[in-house]
Design an enzyme around this catalytic site. Structure first.
Site, PDB file in Angstrom:
ATOM      1  N   CYS A 335       0.826  -1.208   0.000  1.00  0.00           N
ATOM      2  CA  CYS A 335       0.000   0.000   0.000  1.00  0.00           C
ATOM      3  C   CYS A 335       0.864   1.263   0.000  1.00  0.00           C
ATOM      4  O   CYS A 335       1.536   1.539  -0.985  1.00  0.00           O
ATOM      5  CB  CYS A 335      -0.980  -0.047   1.168  1.00  0.00           C
ATOM      6  SG  CYS A 335      -2.368   1.106   0.978  1.00  0.00           S
ATOM      7  N   HIS A 462      -3.613  -5.515   1.300  1.00  0.00           N
ATOM      8  CA  HIS A 462      -3.377  -5.845   2.707  1.00  0.00           C
ATOM      9  C   HIS A 462      -3.797  -7.295   2.954  1.00  0.00           C
ATOM     10  O   HIS A 462      -4.759  -7.780   2.358  1.00  0.00           O
ATOM     11  CB  HIS A 462      -4.193  -4.927   3.617  1.00  0.00           C
ATOM     12  CG  HIS A 462      -3.732  -3.502   3.598  1.00  0.00           C
ATOM     13  ND1 HIS A 462      -2.562  -3.082   4.184  1.00  0.00           N
ATOM     14  CD2 HIS A 462      -4.295  -2.392   3.056  1.00  0.00           C
ATOM     15  CE1 HIS A 462      -2.426  -1.782   4.021  1.00  0.00           C
ATOM     16  NE2 HIS A 462      -3.459  -1.335   3.336  1.00  0.00           N
TER      17      HIS A 462
END
Length: 526
Positions: A335, A462
């Site tokens: 991310c 994630h």
């Protein structure tokens, strides 16, 4: 209608989240439909539900312990700090904007109907609701218009158990002082005290417990040991983030995984799976001197990508990571960490601060990221693409996880087609899509996610390590590179491991809590 019970604490990190998770598991084991609830959570560890809504990770963990799917009604308000004095405010799973603390405190009373509606929905569907408070219920400068501790307990008519942390010291003062600062009406709601994180001989504590009960006029319903269960933590106070030197991993013949501890680190639970891998060890690094020579460097998520990249640049960590990258050490970004690996980051709308800001990235992947106001939140499934280098055994493995980001990352125009060969450090390397996603929040087609080149890997997903074999193969590859033997006891099913940890937590709480009295407080038969 559901029966509520609320866990409040004398301070942050007193153990509220863990106790609530354990009670959720116990009630679930005892046959009750149980749901967690926290009206307002402040944390950078969040979770994305099946319908693409964002909620606190702690309530997602508690829902999992209760055997149910997490839903945003379990945490209707989530505050994600962006600066020391401000946060992104998320209501019912969607961001409504950034606010300074002073502005939020003046506005939050408007959220009472939102909280009531979310609670009422759970009230219809479950037998027991385990409510978690936040911080301390006696922050006397903040008690007015409270919506998360005693204000919430009054709103939903919940009995309260108050937990104190003996490991920090002063637990008797914590508990007595908290009770003393409550109003008479608030004190009536407290039905029992819990002493948490105890180490030693309980008989030595007995005289103090009796005196505490007399002073407070309340029973101690639990003396909980310092538990070593492996369950995801809520925020930056987690003991997981304590720095450990890399030499410990080397001395113990383990793969050394260094994770950069950004000031605004988020979703560090992405790395929790490695705690169940005996062949590897995760440590968190804040200073260049602690970086050492790890086998893998991970740049995790962050709530402020540009700010944390500049922090790394100023304290010298970026330079240390770049040196390791050029020597062939694998670098993996997730991310915000993935965004940093590119060549440029721009923020025309001021999503992360000053509008129009543009900075140079680390230059390890030929990518550019543009931040935008729309926040992408969705669950995803897919598989790794053709992975080259040390982690080639990941190729084709299934992955699942979720995305939370405000920005789009694209290959720079001068790069050309995705698989164009590029000369780098004397080697021919190919920049390839790292993974292919087949489903995003129910929509099915094929998307590219992330890029890799040589020893550099990046992805928005994630939870990318959580599916069977992924973390195992990462550790196996690192051990092989170091000439270490394969571990015969590597964990293959992380979900089964998590379920076992919830059962272990419930077993420990049953031994230490007066569950008969707690059921009486709930007005339920055990």
């Amino acid at each position: 209608m559901a029966k509520p019970i609320m866990i409040q604490g004398t301070m942050s990190n007193a153990g509220k989240s863990l106790i609530a998770a354990g009670l959720c598991r116990i009630f679930h084991q005892d046959g009750y439909r149980t749901a967690p609830f926290k009206s307002q959570n402040m944390a950078l560890n969040s979770y994305i539900t099946a319908d693409g809504l964002e909620m606190g990770r702690a309530q997602a963990v508690q829902a999992e312990a209760a055997g149910i799917a997490p839903q945003a009604t379990m945490n209707p308000i989530l505050l994600k700090p962006t600066t020391d004095v401000g946060s992104q405010v998320i209501v019912n799973g969607r961001p409504v904007g950034n606010m300074k603390a002073k502005d939020y405190f003046a506005w939050k009373k408007n959220l009472v109907p939102v909280i009531q509606k979310a609670y009422d929905q759970l009230d219809k569907d479950y037998d027991i609701i385990v409510i978690e408070g936040a911080g301390s219920p006696v922050e006397i400068n903040l008690k007015q218009d409270d919506i998360v501790n005693m204000g919430l307990a009054a709103m939903v008519d919940a009995p309260v158990l108050l937990a104190g942390d003996i490991d920090r010291g002063g637990v008797f003062a914590q508990l007595y002082g908290t009770v003393a600062l409550l109003t008479p009406e608030e004190r009536k709601r407290v039905k029992g005290l819990i002493i948490n994180k105890f180490r030693g001989d309980p008989s030595i504590l007995e005289p103090g417990i009796r005196q505490l009960e007399e002073l407070c006029g309340l029973p101690v319903v639990g003396l909980l040991p310092y538990l070593t269960v492996d369950i995801d933590d809520e925020d930056s106070l987690s003991s997981r983030l304590e720095n450990r030197k890399g030499r410990l991993a080397k001395e113990e013949n383990k793969a050394d995984i260094a994770v950069i501890r950004f000031p605004r680190i988020s979703n560090f639970t992405d790395l929790s799976v490695f705690s169940a891998q005996s062949g590897g060890q995760v440590r968190y690094v804040e200073q260049p001197g602690d970086l050492g020579t790890p086998d893998l460097v991970i740049l995790p998520g962050t709530k402020n990508t540009i700010g944390d990249l500049l922090w790394m640049r100023q304290n010298g960590l970026e330079g240390g990571i770049l040196k390791l990258a050029h020597r062939g050490t694998p670098i993996w970004g997730i991310c915000g960490g993935y965004q940093m690996l590119g060549e440029e980051l721009s923020d025309p709308e001021g999503v992360e601060g000053e509008p129009g800001r543009r900075i140079q990235g680390m230059g390890l992947l030929p990518l550019s990221t543009i931040f935008c106001q729309e926040k992408i939140t969705r669950q995803v499934t897919g598989s790794f693409g053709q992975v080259e280098g040390i982690f080639e055994e990941l190729s084709g493995l299934k992955l699942e996880g979720y995305e939370i980001h405000m920005g789009e990352t694209v290959v720079n125009r001068e790069m050309g087609p995705a698989d164009t060969a590029r000369q780098a450090d004397g080697r021919m390397e190919i920049c390839r899509p790292f993974a292919y996603l087949m489903e995003k929040s129910g929509e099915k087609r094929v998307w590219q996610d992330g890029w890799s080149r040589g020893n550099i890997y990046g992805s928005y997903v994630h939870g990318i390590f959580d599916q069977p074999q992924i973390a195992e193969k990462v550790v196996k590859a690192l051990r092989k590179k170091n000439g270490l033997p394969e571990n015969e006891d590597e964990l293959r099913d992380y979900q089964a491991y998590r379920e076992a940890q919830y059962d272990l937590l419930a077993e420990s709480l049953r031994k230490s809590l007066d569950m008969e009295r707690i059921y009486q407080i709930l007005n339920q038969e055990p």
